[in-house]
Enzyme design. Structure first.
Site, mmCIF file in Angstrom:
data_model
loop_
_atom_site.group_PDB
_atom_site.id
_atom_site.type_symbol
_atom_site.label_atom_id
_atom_site.label_comp_id
_atom_site.label_asym_id
_atom_site.label_seq_id
_atom_site.Cartn_x
_atom_site.Cartn_y
_atom_site.Cartn_z
ATOM 1 N N TYR A 385 46.231 41.730 41.302
ATOM 2 C CA TYR A 385 44.794 41.784 40.979
ATOM 3 C C TYR A 385 44.604 42.640 39.722
ATOM 4 O O TYR A 385 43.783 43.560 39.676
ATOM 5 C CB TYR A 385 43.984 42.367 42.134
ATOM 6 C CG TYR A 385 44.322 41.839 43.505
ATOM 7 C CD1 TYR A 385 43.691 40.708 44.025
ATOM 8 C CD2 TYR A 385 45.259 42.476 44.314
ATOM 9 C CE1 TYR A 385 43.986 40.228 45.299
ATOM 10 C CE2 TYR A 385 45.565 42.005 45.584
ATOM 11 C CZ TYR A 385 44.930 40.884 46.064
ATOM 12 O OH TYR A 385 45.220 40.422 47.331
ATOM 13 N N ASP A 467 44.938 46.210 43.863
ATOM 14 C CA ASP A 467 43.569 46.582 43.484
ATOM 15 C C ASP A 467 42.658 45.375 43.743
ATOM 16 O O ASP A 467 42.098 44.794 42.822
ATOM 17 C CB ASP A 467 43.529 46.993 42.013
ATOM 18 C CG ASP A 467 42.193 47.610 41.616
ATOM 19 O OD1 ASP A 467 41.392 47.906 42.526
ATOM 20 O OD2 ASP A 467 41.953 47.784 40.408
ATOM 21 N N CYS A 494 37.740 49.514 46.346
ATOM 22 C CA CYS A 494 36.317 49.857 46.341
ATOM 23 C C CYS A 494 35.713 49.634 47.722
ATOM 24 O O CYS A 494 34.520 49.860 47.915
ATOM 25 C CB CYS A 494 35.571 49.027 45.299
ATOM 26 S SG CYS A 494 35.646 47.249 45.588
#
Length: 540
Positions: A385, A467, A494
């Protein structure tokens, strides 16, 4: 990879309730003339469940804690308490404010320990709230007044705090925000009951306090305000009702003239654009027809738009550059490496914290391999990613080979172009899904390593960086990752909740230990937090 749609300051709390709420972020009363809701004639939403509280019934609450959404979780307050000025005895409780028989009957029938959730409050506060929704196990309410404030309460810098849905924590001291974010990460891991990390002590040994910088306002280098179709005011005259972000608990827009978490340069450009758009709307130049289908019938309707303001590196004269075209290319420099990408593509939105995140990834990646006879450090770096190549290119000087994979073809090409832009020759980027990396990766074209594939990398010298978007990694990808069995996995996320879910599989199925957990305050004044977890392969 942070998901921009979730991280943009556009009011990520949107619910079915279209009642525009009016919430106060300060310790002063929002309204002083609203009596108990049962004495008012109001339009009750059709789907409103009338128990245990009637619609807009007012209650006094003691806030116990904050939920994962940042909302206060409180209970009915029925005891006398000190007033703000320290005097005693004249402060209203639920018994005082509901003197009518109907009101008292409502309170008498509320189940014991019933929870009421309210935004914009802090633990320990006593508040007045107004019920707008009942569920099976709790109710939700608007904040009407903070009666007894917490020592952690501060005055928001934005006059729209409590109305605009972009920020959730402007009323909270920054140290308390970061404590909440650390605890949010902790709760996510606890909820997964990961083998070997079930007790709080075992988690706290790995978990570090949330890291941030002093730039807690004016840090955000990307903003995406919205406007709806202009409203016709007369013959050939139109008006834009709002240019801004979604309200809390509503899909309606709140008009925003200035956003205090955006950079000053973005706010200047935003104000210029607002003036231009209002003038264009007045002259009917924003009436963009788009065909929409509704109930099997198509019709032409006027539509609004989503704007873009993204700050790039300064120009040659040192002046700020703000890009407003999604297709325009821009450059951002991180720790001396230039990243050129389309403004509409993903890139992290806080120039102050991103270098800390890069340092965290590289520090973890370059730790000596545990259990090795020498101080051997990994030599191969696989970036899943990878976006425009942030971590792989940043790691290039420290590793023998770096390979990145990105499902977005444009971003993968940008990563390759950025390698050339920075004269980096030991990185290669592949446009494919992360799931394809370990099963059908192409041969490398890096000089000196032609025809080599990642399957040839020595596992005890390989670090894999994850990620992913907020939804986390797919089960298929994790299975392939476990089969590949690199020495170290470094996971930036996140979405700490989905990261904790994936961590359970990495530990229990993949056979890894948790080395460290480091949250980052990438978006101060909001509930969002970035988190870095490091895993090491267990010794056989």
């Amino acid at each position: 990879m942070s998901d921009d749609s979730d991280h943009d300051a556009i009011g990520d709390l949107t619910k079915e309730d279209e009642e525009g709420t009016n919430l106060s972020g300060s310790s002063v009363p929002l309204r002083t003339n609203v009596a108990g809701a049962s004495s008012m004639v109001e339009r009750v939403p059709p789907k409103f469940v009338p128990t245990p509280f009637p619609y807009h019934f007012q209650v006094t609450l003691k806030i116990d804690t904050l939920s994962d959404m940042g909302w206060g979780r409180g209970h009915l307050f029925t005891e006398r308490y000190d007033t703000i000025d320290g005097s005693k005895g004249n402060t209203m409780t639920n018994d005082d404010i509901t003197t009518g028989s109907d009101e008292k009957s409502v309170l008498d029938n509320v189940p014991e320990n019933w929870e009421v959730r309210v935004p914009l409050v802090l633990p320990g506060e006593v508040v007045k709230a107004r019920i707008f929704k009942n569920f099976d196990s709790h109710s939700e309410a608007d904040l009407m007044e903070v009666i007894q404030p917490s020592e952690d309460r501060v005055e928001p810098q934005c006059p729209l705090a409590g109305t605009c849905g972009g920020c959730q924590f402007q009323h909270m001291k920054i140290d308390r925000q970061r404590e909440w974010k650390t605890d949010f990460v902790r709760r996510g891991i606890v909820a997964q009951a990961i083998q070997g990390y079930i007790s709080l002590n075992s988690i706290n040994e790995k978990l570090f306090p949330t890291v941030g910088t002093d730039e807690i306002y004016h840090y955000r280098n990307k903003l995406t305000p919205h406007y709806q179709a202009p409203v016709k005011m007369g013959d050939d005259e139109y008006e834009l009702e709002a240019i801004g972000f979604q309200q809390i608990l509503s899909r309606k827009l709140v008009d925003v003239e200035d956003c205090p978490i955006a950079t000053p340069a973005i706010n200047i450009k935003f104000k210029e654009t607002r003036r231009s758009l209002h003038e264009q709307a007045k002259n009917g130049l924003l009436n963009n027809k788009k065909r929409r289908r509704k109930n099997r019938r198509s019709r032409n309707v006027d539509v609004g738009a989503t704007l873009l303001f993204r700050q790039a590196d300064n120009d040659e004269d040192g002046n700020p550059v703000v890009v407003t075209d999604y297709n325009e290319y821009m450059t951002t420099t991180v720790k001396g490496i230039k990243f050129r990408y389309q403004a509409g593509n993903f890139f992290q939105n806080n120039d102050y914290v991103v270098p800390l995140m890069v340092d965290g990834v590289l520090e973890a990646a370059l730790q000596p391999v545990s259990g090795s006879d020498s101080d051997k450090v990994p030599s191969y770096f696989i970036d899943c990613y990878c976006g425009s190549g942030l971590f792989a290119l940043s790691a290039s000087k420290k590793f023998k080979l770096c390979v990145g994979i990105e499902v977005n073809e444009k971003a993968a090409k940008e990563a390759g172009d950025n390698a050339k832009l920075n004269n980096i020759s030991n990185c290669q980027f592949v446009a494919a899904s992360a799931e394809a990396l370990f099963t059908s990766s192409p041969a490398l074209t890096i000089p000196g390593f032609e025809e080599q594939k990642i399957q040839d990398f020595p596992r005890d010298e390989t670090v894999v960086i994850l990620d992913p978007p907020r939804k986390g990694c797919s089960g298929t990808f994790l299975e392939q990752l476990f089969a590949y069995s690199p020495q170290r996995i470094i996971y930036m996320s996140c979405g700490p909740s989905t990261q904790a879910r994936d961590a359970k599989g990495i530990v229990e199925i993949g056979g890894y230990d948790i080395v460290s957990i480091q949250p980052y305050d990438l978006f101060p004044q909001t509930k969002h937090v970035e988190c870095l977890m490091v895993f090491e392969k267990k010794a056989k």
